[in-house]
Write a protein that holds these residues in place. Structure first.
Motif, PDB file in Angstrom:
ATOM      1  N   SER A  25       0.844  -1.194   0.000  1.00 25.77           N
ATOM      2  CA  SER A  25       0.000   0.000   0.000  1.00 25.77           C
ATOM      3  C   SER A  25       0.878   1.243   0.000  1.00 25.77           C
ATOM      4  CB  SER A  25      -0.909   0.013   1.224  1.00 25.77           C
ATOM      5  OG  SER A  25      -0.146   0.130   2.403  1.00 25.77           O
ATOM      6  N   SER A  26       0.300   2.364  -0.375  1.00 26.70           N
ATOM      7  CA  SER A  26       1.035   3.628  -0.360  1.00 26.70           C
ATOM      8  C   SER A  26       1.558   3.982   1.032  1.00 26.70           C
ATOM      9  CB  SER A  26       0.166   4.765  -0.905  1.00 26.70           C
ATOM     10  OG  SER A  26      -0.145   4.527  -2.255  1.00 26.70           O
ATOM     11  N   PRO A  27       0.756   3.815   2.102  1.00 28.32           N
ATOM     12  CA  PRO A  27       1.300   4.119   3.432  1.00 28.32           C
ATOM     13  C   PRO A  27       2.515   3.258   3.802  1.00 28.32           C
ATOM     14  CG  PRO A  27      -1.084   4.051   3.528  1.00 28.32           C
ATOM     15  CD  PRO A  27      -0.691   3.564   2.164  1.00 28.32           C
ATOM     16  N   LEU A  28       2.515   1.991   3.415  1.00 31.62           N
ATOM     17  CA  LEU A  28       3.670   1.133   3.697  1.00 31.62           C
ATOM     18  C   LEU A  28       4.909   1.638   2.961  1.00 31.62           C
ATOM     19  CD1 LEU A  28       2.100  -2.451   3.517  1.00 31.62           C
ATOM     20  CD2 LEU A  28       3.005  -1.319   5.550  1.00 31.62           C
ATOM     21  N   ILE A  29       4.712   2.046   1.714  1.00 27.56           N
ATOM     22  CA  ILE A  29       5.830   2.557   0.916  1.00 27.56           C
ATOM     23  C   ILE A  29       6.348   3.863   1.513  1.00 27.56           C
ATOM     24  CG2 ILE A  29       6.489   3.486  -1.342  1.00 27.56           C
ATOM     25  CD1 ILE A  29       4.483   1.448  -2.567  1.00 27.56           C
ATOM     26  N   THR A  30       5.443   4.774   1.811  1.00 26.89           N
ATOM     27  CA  THR A  30       5.831   6.067   2.372  1.00 26.89           C
ATOM     28  C   THR A  30       6.583   5.891   3.689  1.00 26.89           C
ATOM     29  OG1 THR A  30       3.911   7.092   1.335  1.00 26.89           O
ATOM     30  CG2 THR A  30       4.992   8.332   3.087  1.00 26.89           C
ATOM     31  N   GLU A  31       6.080   5.045   4.540  1.00 24.79           N
ATOM     32  CA  GLU A  31       6.731   4.781   5.836  1.00 24.79           C
ATOM     33  C   GLU A  31       8.160   4.278   5.635  1.00 24.79           C
ATOM     34  OE1 GLU A  31       7.396   4.483   9.855  1.00 24.79           O
ATOM     35  OE2 GLU A  31       5.617   5.345   8.924  1.00 24.79           O
ATOM     36  N   SER A  32       8.361   3.465   4.602  1.00 21.37           N
ATOM     37  CA  SER A  32       9.683   2.871   4.394  1.00 21.37           C
ATOM     38  C   SER A  32      10.726   3.862   3.869  1.00 21.37           C
ATOM     39  CB  SER A  32       9.582   1.686   3.434  1.00 21.37           C
ATOM     40  OG  SER A  32       9.409   2.125   2.108  1.00 21.37           O
ATOM     41  N   ILE A  33      10.284   5.007   3.353  1.00 21.97           N
ATOM     42  CA  ILE A  33      11.240   5.994   2.816  1.00 21.97           C
ATOM     43  C   ILE A  33      11.278   7.289   3.627  1.00 21.97           C
ATOM     44  CG2 ILE A  33      11.202   5.049   0.477  1.00 21.97           C
ATOM     45  CD1 ILE A  33       9.335   7.418  -0.299  1.00 21.97           C
ATOM     46  N   LEU A  34      10.652   7.267   4.787  1.00 24.94           N
ATOM     47  CA  LEU A  34      10.698   8.443   5.659  1.00 24.94           C
ATOM     48  C   LEU A  34      12.056   8.540   6.344  1.00 24.94           C
ATOM     49  CD1 LEU A  34       7.260   8.609   7.511  1.00 24.94           C
ATOM     50  CD2 LEU A  34       8.130  10.137   5.751  1.00 24.94           C
ATOM     51  N   GLY A  35      12.709   9.661   6.145  1.00 22.51           N
ATOM     52  CA  GLY A  35      13.960   9.925   6.848  1.00 22.51           C
ATOM     53  C   GLY A  35      13.678  10.775   8.074  1.00 22.51           C
ATOM     54  N   LEU A  36      14.716  11.221   8.726  1.00 23.81           N
ATOM     55  CA  LEU A  36      14.536  12.055   9.915  1.00 23.81           C
ATOM     56  C   LEU A  36      14.029  13.448   9.567  1.00 23.81           C
ATOM     57  CD1 LEU A  36      17.682  11.091  12.012  1.00 23.81           C
ATOM     58  CD2 LEU A  36      15.305  10.438  12.416  1.00 23.81           C
ATOM     59  N   GLU A  37      14.442  13.965   8.417  1.00 29.49           N
ATOM     60  CA  GLU A  37      14.084  15.336   8.066  1.00 29.49           C
ATOM     61  C   GLU A  37      13.311  15.465   6.759  1.00 29.49           C
ATOM     62  OE1 GLU A  37      17.394  17.989   8.352  1.00 29.49           O
ATOM     63  OE2 GLU A  37      18.098  17.070  10.212  1.00 29.49           O
ATOM     64  N   ARG A  38      13.237  14.386   5.987  1.00 29.70           N
ATOM     65  CA  ARG A  38      12.530  14.469   4.704  1.00 29.70           C
ATOM     66  C   ARG A  38      12.160  13.075   4.213  1.00 29.70           C
ATOM     67  NH1 ARG A  38      15.351  13.303   0.125  1.00 29.70           N
ATOM     68  NH2 ARG A  38      17.538  12.782   0.391  1.00 29.70           N
ATOM     69  N   ILE A  39      11.324  13.044   3.201  1.00 30.51           N
ATOM     70  CA  ILE A  39      11.009  11.785   2.531  1.00 30.51           C
ATOM     71  C   ILE A  39      12.131  11.506   1.536  1.00 30.51           C
ATOM     72  CG2 ILE A  39       9.377  10.571   1.048  1.00 30.51           C
ATOM     73  CD1 ILE A  39       7.169  12.350   2.211  1.00 30.51           C
ATOM     74  N   GLU A  40      12.733  10.359   1.638  1.00 30.87           N
ATOM     75  CA  GLU A  40      13.893  10.013   0.815  1.00 30.87           C
ATOM     76  C   GLU A  40      13.448   9.251  -0.434  1.00 30.87           C
ATOM     77  OE1 GLU A  40      16.151   7.969   3.830  1.00 30.87           O
ATOM     78  OE2 GLU A  40      16.857   9.860   4.693  1.00 30.87           O
ATOM     79  N   PHE A  41      12.947   9.996  -1.418  1.00 37.11           N
ATOM     80  CA  PHE A  41      12.396   9.409  -2.642  1.00 37.11           C
ATOM     81  C   PHE A  41      13.415   8.560  -3.401  1.00 37.11           C
ATOM     82  CE2 PHE A  41       9.513  13.036  -1.988  1.00 37.11           C
ATOM     83  CZ  PHE A  41       8.296  12.366  -2.024  1.00 37.11           C
ATOM     84  N   GLU A  42      14.689   8.884  -3.272  1.00 33.42           N
ATOM     85  CA  GLU A  42      15.716   8.137  -3.997  1.00 33.42           C
ATOM     86  C   GLU A  42      15.784   6.666  -3.565  1.00 33.42           C
ATOM     87  OE1 GLU A  42      17.558  10.110  -0.427  1.00 33.42           O
ATOM     88  OE2 GLU A  42      16.273  10.785  -2.039  1.00 33.42           O
ATOM     89  N   LYS A  43      15.224   6.341  -2.416  1.00 36.45           N
ATOM     90  CA  LYS A  43      15.220   4.954  -1.935  1.00 36.45           C
ATOM     91  C   LYS A  43      14.172   4.089  -2.649  1.00 36.45           C
ATOM     92  CE  LYS A  43      17.037   5.644   2.706  1.00 36.45           C
ATOM     93  NZ  LYS A  43      16.767   5.441   4.145  1.00 36.45           N
ATOM     94  N   LEU A  44      13.229   4.733  -3.344  1.00 38.23           N
ATOM     95  CA  LEU A  44      12.157   3.986  -4.008  1.00 38.23           C
ATOM     96  C   LEU A  44      12.684   2.960  -5.008  1.00 38.23           C
ATOM     97  CD1 LEU A  44       9.470   6.734  -4.692  1.00 38.23           C
ATOM     98  CD2 LEU A  44       9.281   4.782  -3.141  1.00 38.23           C
ATOM     99  N   SER A  45      13.725   3.311  -5.735  1.00 38.17           N
ATOM    100  CA  SER A  45      14.227   2.388  -6.752  1.00 38.17           C
ATOM    101  C   SER A  45      15.136   1.307  -6.163  1.00 38.17           C
ATOM    102  CB  SER A  45      14.965   3.154  -7.849  1.00 38.17           C
ATOM    103  OG  SER A  45      16.041   3.871  -7.305  1.00 38.17           O
ATOM    104  N   ASP A  46      15.611   1.502  -4.937  1.00 41.97           N
ATOM    105  CA  ASP A  46      16.509   0.527  -4.306  1.00 41.97           C
ATOM    106  C   ASP A  46      15.778  -0.519  -3.469  1.00 41.97           C
ATOM    107  OD1 ASP A  46      18.701   1.890  -5.378  1.00 41.97           O
ATOM    108  OD2 ASP A  46      18.870   3.190  -3.619  1.00 41.97           O
TER     109      ASP A  46
END
Length: 148
Positions: free
Chosen positions: A62-83
């Motif tokens: 789900s989108s919430p699971l994905i978003t939670e997995s790329i949350l950093g301390l200060e920002r959403i780390e979108f670059e992790k999506l492809s890894d």
């Protein structure tokens, strides 16, 4: 109170009410989160099944699971999506039912979930059974009772 068991000729089968697997948006185990987010966004669904190459059901993403997995301390780390891979963040304990199980079990589960994944005895994905389909059928059934 309506009793589905008390009416003659009423032995509903789960298979009669599912959206077949070929019509259901899904991702595969090896897909990255970027692909999963794209499929979720394009389909408009809140969650989709995760399957392997043989169409065996493994979980939901789900989108919430994905978003939670790329949350950093200060920002959403979108670059992790492809890894990151789908199997790293998918939900494994999911609402599911076998195609040959009792219809009443599906009713019980749909109280708490918007849809159920339906699988055969070997765990192959057959499709989904949605609360929407159930409510439409119930409305049709009640409409027929009014005309009796």
């Amino acid at each position: 109170m309506i009793s589905l068991q008390s009416h003659q000729n009423m032995n509903p089968q789960i298979s009669d009410y599912i959206i077949p697997s070929e019509k259901v948006a899904h991702v595969q185990i090896g897909n990255n989160l970027e692909h999963a987010l794209l499929v979720l966004t394009k389909s408009g669904y809140s969650a989709i099944p995760v399957l392997d190459a043989r169409f065996k059901l493994h979980g939901l993403i789900s989108s919430p699971l994905i978003t939670e997995s790329i949350l950093g301390l200060e920002r959403i780390e979108f670059e992790k999506l492809s890894d990151k891979k789908v199997e790293d963040v998918m939900q494994i304990q999911i609402p599911k039912i076998r195609v040959d199980e009792e219809f009443e079990k599906a009713l019980d589960l749909l109280i708490d979930y918007p849809f159920l994944c339906v699988e055969d005895r070997e765990g192959f994905f057959e499709g989904i059974f949605t609360r929407r389909i159930l409510l439409k059928e119930l409305k049709n059934y009640l409409g027929k009772l009014d005309h009796v």
